[in-house]
Design a protein around this motif. Structure first.
Motif, PDB file in Angstrom:
ATOM      1  N   ASP A 109       0.814  -1.218   0.000  1.00 10.42           N
ATOM      2  CA  ASP A 109       0.000   0.000   0.000  1.00 10.42           C
ATOM      3  C   ASP A 109       0.848   1.270   0.000  1.00 10.42           C
ATOM      4  O   ASP A 109       0.625   2.169  -0.799  1.00 10.42           O
ATOM      5  CB  ASP A 109      -0.926   0.000   1.223  1.00 10.42           C
ATOM      6  CG  ASP A 109      -1.871  -1.175   1.184  1.00 10.42           C
ATOM      7  OD1 ASP A 109      -2.828  -1.122   0.401  1.00 10.42           O
ATOM      8  OD2 ASP A 109      -1.632  -2.159   1.921  1.00 10.42           O
ATOM      9  N   HIS A 110       1.813   1.346   0.893  1.00 11.28           N
ATOM     10  CA  HIS A 110       2.606   2.585   1.004  1.00 11.28           C
ATOM     11  C   HIS A 110       3.908   2.535   0.219  1.00 11.28           C
ATOM     12  O   HIS A 110       4.567   3.555   0.050  1.00 11.28           O
ATOM     13  CB  HIS A 110       2.862   2.968   2.466  1.00 11.28           C
ATOM     14  CG  HIS A 110       3.573   1.936   3.291  1.00 11.28           C
ATOM     15  ND1 HIS A 110       4.814   1.442   3.000  1.00 11.28           N
ATOM     16  CD2 HIS A 110       3.181   1.314   4.427  1.00 11.28           C
ATOM     17  CE1 HIS A 110       5.193   0.576   3.919  1.00 11.28           C
ATOM     18  NE2 HIS A 110       4.195   0.465   4.796  1.00 11.28           N
ATOM     19  N   HIS A 111       4.291   1.363  -0.282  1.00 13.89           N
ATOM     20  CA  HIS A 111       5.470   1.183  -1.130  1.00 13.89           C
ATOM     21  C   HIS A 111       6.743   1.730  -0.488  1.00 13.89           C
ATOM     22  O   HIS A 111       7.648   2.181  -1.191  1.00 13.89           O
ATOM     23  CB  HIS A 111       5.246   1.796  -2.517  1.00 13.89           C
ATOM     24  CG  HIS A 111       3.984   1.339  -3.149  1.00 13.89           C
ATOM     25  ND1 HIS A 111       3.807   0.058  -3.629  1.00 13.89           N
ATOM     26  CD2 HIS A 111       2.799   1.977  -3.329  1.00 13.89           C
ATOM     27  CE1 HIS A 111       2.578  -0.069  -4.103  1.00 13.89           C
ATOM     28  NE2 HIS A 111       1.938   1.066  -3.919  1.00 13.89           N
ATOM     29  N   GLY A 112       6.792   1.704   0.843  1.00 13.76           N
ATOM     30  CA  GLY A 112       7.976   2.167   1.550  1.00 13.76           C
ATOM     31  C   GLY A 112       8.172   3.669   1.543  1.00 13.76           C
ATOM     32  O   GLY A 112       9.226   4.152   1.966  1.00 13.76           O
ATOM     33  N   ASP A 113       7.186   4.408   1.090  1.00  9.19           N
ATOM     34  CA  ASP A 113       7.287   5.864   1.021  1.00  9.19           C
ATOM     35  C   ASP A 113       7.140   6.451   2.428  1.00  9.19           C
ATOM     36  O   ASP A 113       6.057   6.373   3.026  1.00  9.19           O
ATOM     37  CB  ASP A 113       6.195   6.401   0.099  1.00  9.19           C
ATOM     38  CG  ASP A 113       6.164   7.916   0.013  1.00  9.19           C
ATOM     39  OD1 ASP A 113       7.065   8.586   0.555  1.00  9.19           O
ATOM     40  OD2 ASP A 113       5.213   8.441  -0.596  1.00  9.19           O
ATOM     41  N   PRO A 114       8.204   7.050   2.972  1.00  3.04           N
ATOM     42  CA  PRO A 114       8.136   7.586   4.331  1.00  3.04           C
ATOM     43  C   PRO A 114       7.014   8.606   4.525  1.00  3.04           C
ATOM     44  O   PRO A 114       6.393   8.642   5.589  1.00  3.04           O
ATOM     45  CB  PRO A 114       9.509   8.232   4.544  1.00  3.04           C
ATOM     46  CG  PRO A 114      10.406   7.558   3.566  1.00  3.04           C
ATOM     47  CD  PRO A 114       9.531   7.212   2.379  1.00  3.04           C
ATOM     48  N   ALA A 115       6.735   9.410   3.519  1.00  3.28           N
ATOM     49  CA  ALA A 115       5.654  10.408   3.649  1.00  3.28           C
ATOM     50  C   ALA A 115       4.293   9.725   3.728  1.00  3.28           C
ATOM     51  O   ALA A 115       3.437  10.125   4.523  1.00  3.28           O
ATOM     52  CB  ALA A 115       5.696  11.391   2.482  1.00  3.28           C
ATOM     53  N   ALA A 116       4.089   8.686   2.934  1.00  2.00           N
ATOM     54  CA  ALA A 116       2.821   7.952   2.968  1.00  2.00           C
ATOM     55  C   ALA A 116       2.650   7.257   4.315  1.00  2.00           C
ATOM     56  O   ALA A 116       1.560   7.269   4.893  1.00  2.00           O
ATOM     57  CB  ALA A 116       2.755   6.942   1.825  1.00  2.00           C
ATOM     58  N   ILE A 117       3.716   6.651   4.814  1.00  2.00           N
ATOM     59  CA  ILE A 117       3.655   5.997   6.124  1.00  2.00           C
ATOM     60  C   ILE A 117       3.332   7.023   7.200  1.00  2.00           C
ATOM     61  O   ILE A 117       2.464   6.790   8.051  1.00  2.00           O
ATOM     62  CB  ILE A 117       4.972   5.263   6.435  1.00  2.00           C
ATOM     63  CG1 ILE A 117       5.188   4.116   5.443  1.00  2.00           C
ATOM     64  CG2 ILE A 117       4.982   4.759   7.885  1.00  2.00           C
ATOM     65  CD1 ILE A 117       6.583   3.510   5.481  1.00  2.00           C
ATOM     66  N   ALA A 118       4.001   8.164   7.157  1.00  2.00           N
ATOM     67  CA  ALA A 118       3.772   9.211   8.168  1.00  2.00           C
ATOM     68  C   ALA A 118       2.321   9.680   8.166  1.00  2.00           C
ATOM     69  O   ALA A 118       1.719   9.874   9.233  1.00  2.00           O
ATOM     70  CB  ALA A 118       4.721  10.379   7.936  1.00  2.00           C
ATOM     71  N   ARG A 119       1.740   9.848   6.980  1.00  2.00           N
ATOM     72  CA  ARG A 119       0.334  10.265   6.912  1.00  2.00           C
ATOM     73  C   ARG A 119      -0.577   9.187   7.494  1.00  2.00           C
ATOM     74  O   ARG A 119      -1.522   9.477   8.217  1.00  2.00           O
ATOM     75  CB  ARG A 119      -0.059  10.569   5.467  1.00  2.00           C
ATOM     76  CG  ARG A 119       0.504  11.882   4.935  1.00  2.00           C
ATOM     77  CD  ARG A 119      -0.101  12.262   3.587  1.00  2.00           C
ATOM     78  NE  ARG A 119       0.067  11.239   2.556  1.00  2.00           N
ATOM     79  CZ  ARG A 119       1.120  11.123   1.750  1.00  2.00           C
ATOM     80  NH1 ARG A 119       2.124  11.976   1.862  1.00  2.00           N
ATOM     81  NH2 ARG A 119       1.169  10.175   0.836  1.00  2.00           N
ATOM     82  N   TRP A 120      -0.290   7.927   7.174  1.00  4.02           N
ATOM     83  CA  TRP A 120      -1.119   6.816   7.606  1.00  4.02           C
ATOM     84  C   TRP A 120      -1.090   6.645   9.125  1.00  4.02           C
ATOM     85  O   TRP A 120      -2.104   6.347   9.748  1.00  4.02           O
ATOM     86  CB  TRP A 120      -0.646   5.549   6.919  1.00  4.02           C
ATOM     87  CG  TRP A 120      -1.568   4.381   6.924  1.00  4.02           C
ATOM     88  CD1 TRP A 120      -2.680   4.183   7.695  1.00  4.02           C
ATOM     89  CD2 TRP A 120      -1.449   3.224   6.110  1.00  4.02           C
ATOM     90  NE1 TRP A 120      -3.247   2.970   7.415  1.00  4.02           N
ATOM     91  CE2 TRP A 120      -2.509   2.360   6.441  1.00  4.02           C
ATOM     92  CE3 TRP A 120      -0.542   2.822   5.139  1.00  4.02           C
ATOM     93  CZ2 TRP A 120      -2.687   1.126   5.829  1.00  4.02           C
ATOM     94  CZ3 TRP A 120      -0.722   1.604   4.530  1.00  4.02           C
ATOM     95  CH2 TRP A 120      -1.789   0.768   4.868  1.00  4.02           C
ATOM     96  N   VAL A 121       0.062   6.826   9.729  1.00  3.39           N
ATOM     97  CA  VAL A 121       0.182   6.589  11.175  1.00  3.39           C
ATOM     98  C   VAL A 121       0.015   7.860  12.007  1.00  3.39           C
ATOM     99  O   VAL A 121       0.113   7.804  13.224  1.00  3.39           O
ATOM    100  CB  VAL A 121       1.514   5.888  11.534  1.00  3.39           C
ATOM    101  CG1 VAL A 121       1.648   4.555  10.802  1.00  3.39           C
ATOM    102  CG2 VAL A 121       2.712   6.778  11.276  1.00  3.39           C
ATOM    103  N   ALA A 122      -0.281   8.975  11.370  1.00  5.39           N
ATOM    104  CA  ALA A 122      -0.359  10.250  12.091  1.00  5.39           C
ATOM    105  C   ALA A 122      -1.343  10.222  13.253  1.00  5.39           C
ATOM    106  O   ALA A 122      -1.100  10.835  14.293  1.00  5.39           O
ATOM    107  CB  ALA A 122      -0.704  11.388  11.127  1.00  5.39           C
TER     108      ALA A 122
END
Length: 157
Positions: free
Chosen positions: A32-45
């Motif tokens: 889902d996030h493809h290891g993208d740190p920005a995508a992970i940060a948004r998801w876990v915010a």
């Protein structure tokens, strides 16, 4: 290994739940996030201890404990007939915890009168839900940070 114990989360579980949610999303949801740190940060915010404490206070968080420790976290919205979270600690993956938590949440929804439950699966979890009798309920659609796949399941009363 002992059987998991499924229960409603308590306020003091917020830290452990936040750790499980963040670790699971970060380590297991690469499809889902493809290891993208920005995508992970948004998801876990909102998966901080404070954010999870608010979720617990709302009453929908369920946990699976294994050997006295929180190993999986789920969430239901009874009024909507929805399962909104089901995440497992990456170190405890493959032990049936998500399956046990899912079955308990489905049973709880059924007891509350829900006949067709709904959820939005991640790409990571879509096959898991299909394996557990869930069916697609429409095409994938872009969500806040990932593509979600609507699914539904008829529940037995």
């Amino acid at each position: 290994m002992s059987a998991p114990r499924i229960r409603t989360a308590r306020p003091e579980d917020a830290d452990a739940c936040a750790r499980v949610l963040t670790a699971s999303i970060t380590a297991l949801c690469d499809a889902d996030h493809h290891g993208d740190p920005a995508a992970i940060a948004r998801w876990v915010a909102n998966k901080t201890p404070e954010g999870v404490a608010r979720m617990i206070a709302a009453g929908g968080i369920r946990v699976a404990e294994l050997d006295g420790r929180i190993a999986a976290v789920g969430e239901i919205e009874k009024a909507e007939g929805k399962i909104t979270l089901n995440y497992v600690d990456p170190a405890r993956r493959g032990r049936g915890l998500s399956s046990a938590l899912l079955a308990a949440m489905e049973a709880e929804l059924a007891r509350s009168g829900i006949r067709t439950a709904r959820l939005t699966a991640t790409a990571t979890a879509r096959d898991f839900y299909l394996k557990h009798g869930w069916q697609p309920a429409g095409p994938g659609r872009a969500g806040r940070w990932i593509v979600g796949y609507p699914m539904q399941k008829r529940l037995d009363p």
